[in-house]
Design a protein around this motif. Sequence first.
Motif, PDB file in Angstrom:
ATOM      1  N   PRO A 208       0.840  -1.196   0.000  1.00  0.00           N
ATOM      2  CA  PRO A 208       0.000   0.000   0.000  1.00  0.00           C
ATOM      3  C   PRO A 208       0.881   1.255   0.000  1.00  0.00           C
ATOM      4  N   PRO A 209       0.498   2.293  -0.728  1.00  0.00           N
ATOM      5  CA  PRO A 209       1.379   3.462  -0.873  1.00  0.00           C
ATOM      6  C   PRO A 209       1.686   4.167   0.438  1.00  0.00           C
ATOM      7  N   CYS A 210       0.823   3.985   1.450  1.00  0.00           N
ATOM      8  CA  CYS A 210       1.094   4.651   2.729  1.00  0.00           C
ATOM      9  C   CYS A 210       2.413   4.173   3.317  1.00  0.00           C
ATOM     10  N   TRP A 211       2.715   2.869   3.172  1.00  0.00           N
ATOM     11  CA  TRP A 211       3.975   2.353   3.701  1.00  0.00           C
ATOM     12  C   TRP A 211       5.162   2.896   2.910  1.00  0.00           C
ATOM     13  N   THR A 212       5.032   2.913   1.594  1.00  0.00           N
ATOM     14  CA  THR A 212       6.134   3.404   0.769  1.00  0.00           C
ATOM     15  C   THR A 212       6.376   4.882   1.012  1.00  0.00           C
ATOM     16  N   ASN A 213       5.308   5.657   1.122  1.00  0.00           N
ATOM     17  CA  ASN A 213       5.463   7.097   1.350  1.00  0.00           C
ATOM     18  C   ASN A 213       6.237   7.389   2.633  1.00  0.00           C
TER      19      ASN A 213
END
Length: 717
Positions: free
Chosen positions: A152-157
């Motif tokens: 999920p992009p929240c982790w990458t961000n």
Amino acid sequence: MSLKSMLLYVLVQFLRPFVTILNSILKTIKKTPRKNMSNQTDDKKSDPPPPFDPSKPSIPISYPIKTLEDLDSRSYFISFHYPFNKSTVPLQQPNSALAQRPRILVCHDMQGGYVDDKWVQGGGNSGAYAIWHWYLIDVFVYFSHNLVTLPPPCWTNTAHRHGVKVLGTFITEWDEGEAICNKLLSTKESAHKYAERLAELAVELGFDGWLLNMEVQLDVGQIPNLKEFVSHLTQTMHSSLPGSLVIWYDSVTIDGNLLWQNQLNEKNKPFFDISDGIFVNYSWEEDYPKLSATVAGDRRFDVYMGIDVFGRGTYGGGQWTTNVALDVIKKDDVSAALYAPGWVYETKQPPDFQTAQNHWWALVEKSWGIVQNYPKVLPFYSNFDQGHGNHISIDGAQVLSTQWNNISSQTFQPFLEYANDPTSNTIEVHVDFKEASFSGGGNLSFKGTLEANASVSTRLFLGELLVGDLPIRFTYSVKSEGNSQVGLSLEFSSEMKGKKKLLLASQGMNKFSSKFSEVIEPRQLTKLDMAPGWVIQESSIAMNGYTLTEIHAVCYRQQPENSVLRSAVRLNNQDPAEYFAVLGHIRISTSDQNIEFPPSISWIVDGQDIEWGSSQDSKTLSLKLSWKLKDGKNSIFPRYNIYVKKLTKQSVRALGRRLEGVQEYIGVAQVEAFYVSDLVIPSSTSSLKFIIQVCDVDGASQKLDDAPFFKLNVEGQ
């Protein structure tokens, strides 16, 4: 083959049919999806949810790719959800290789994956799981038992913000996995094709590579094409994204046998040689890290010895003795892979998640040490937000008063130290989610007792910021009770000029001047629309050639200037030793980093996929908002606050002036799009005005009157 390995292999083969049956049963169980924002309602709760169709507009979610056919067809890229799942935060040092030292890899496997973190625009659970000890991590792997697990992009961000690389997972297991491998490895060309599909996904979604877990028995004749798959994926990732990683998991051997080696040896080294590292299984023995280091040679740091935090057959027992394994790994100078640190959350370790999480990671820090430093570049901003809370504030004004979670909203996390016995500290420091915030949903609270002539210093950040010609500006917000005060202690070092320790503090700290090279009194800034109680302090410092290495908060008391005021304190029954203060945010920038937001006329804002509905006496609206700069340039802005104004029919006064409705905060976007779901519109509403408030990386936000917007007529719908 050791007797222990042979017994493990026989046991796995015996249990496989039973696990396959169990998996088929579990797949029949369907979970009803929750709405992701507390102010977006669904009145049809009794209706069963329709099958998930990724092509149709709905609340954006993250989800895995479950079949080889879907991976091959590239259908993910025509999904409605794809644009929302792009990470928008680059690594601070893109294209950089991992540090040449022992590293920490964290493999996040919790409850099957895609829980509260699947809601791309945020969810409604203030108690959602998060990680905030990023300064102890080098690589983060998002894991599930689906074929292709996309982070999920929240982790990458948030991982990228802290300098941590992020990997997705490709896994094949059980009978289904063997069938997949038969197709994947049927030819050299098919192995290359699927490797290229995986590389494309990582590049387009903005994460940094893959963990490969081929947990199946293979025919020895398939091994050459398996090696082609691993090698081609590694090479394609490196050419497409310099600094990317492909990590091999210790599972199938070069002979095609599913036998976990629990070390690097001749059975798995051929895969290690064509990838960026190996994640060694958890059941290793005390001398295995040293043996693995010998086999790895000058690539010893690419060996990640696994530790199952749940303690299932892992050296040292995991859980609260995870540090036992870490100490052995560190001694033998290889790297570590922490599997499922969500154990703290899943098993509800006492007394509460915040406290238990901090204490568990304190064990990791004590054993391994800090691996990430920040600030490194400017501007630098932290509001101590962990990505969840019970309210949201912007510039000191509260805009949301309900529960929420969104890991993308994490700013730089402080390097707080946690004592085993907190009662030994006169001042307790913690991230507070209850006290009103200056920005976001959290702040740092300092509470306890402090005598008049005492001070307490708390570590906030450990940096590597080289200061240039321009002065650096420190801005921070404080709210306190009585004469409690918070200042900032800044430590600088220079090979040529030595060390300097500066204190930023309001008057009353001269008595501590002997502890510092200089005491600087900041000036106070005023904001007309700011909530009462907050004080913003600002100072500019010229330190050309120095490196900022440490930032500490300093708690002290500002003494009343005369005996009359001191008597007033006593008459108000205020304990002169009682201390309470809140630090709301810290911003570090240079004078040339004042952003000018493009005015509203510079943007094109559009509304798509508009769907009207009804709810009792009101209408509901769902739509996708999107925006872009008219000049066609890519936006440099990391986030956008989304508001709506519901304009009423009685909006014209006698003087002809239009009554603007009160803006209502409805969410935040990390990309140039936001999906509004089931927005309730009162019957008196004639039109809607959606406002996109542009925000900068330093925490500044555009004035709402100048922000881009989209208007939509309600009457007649």
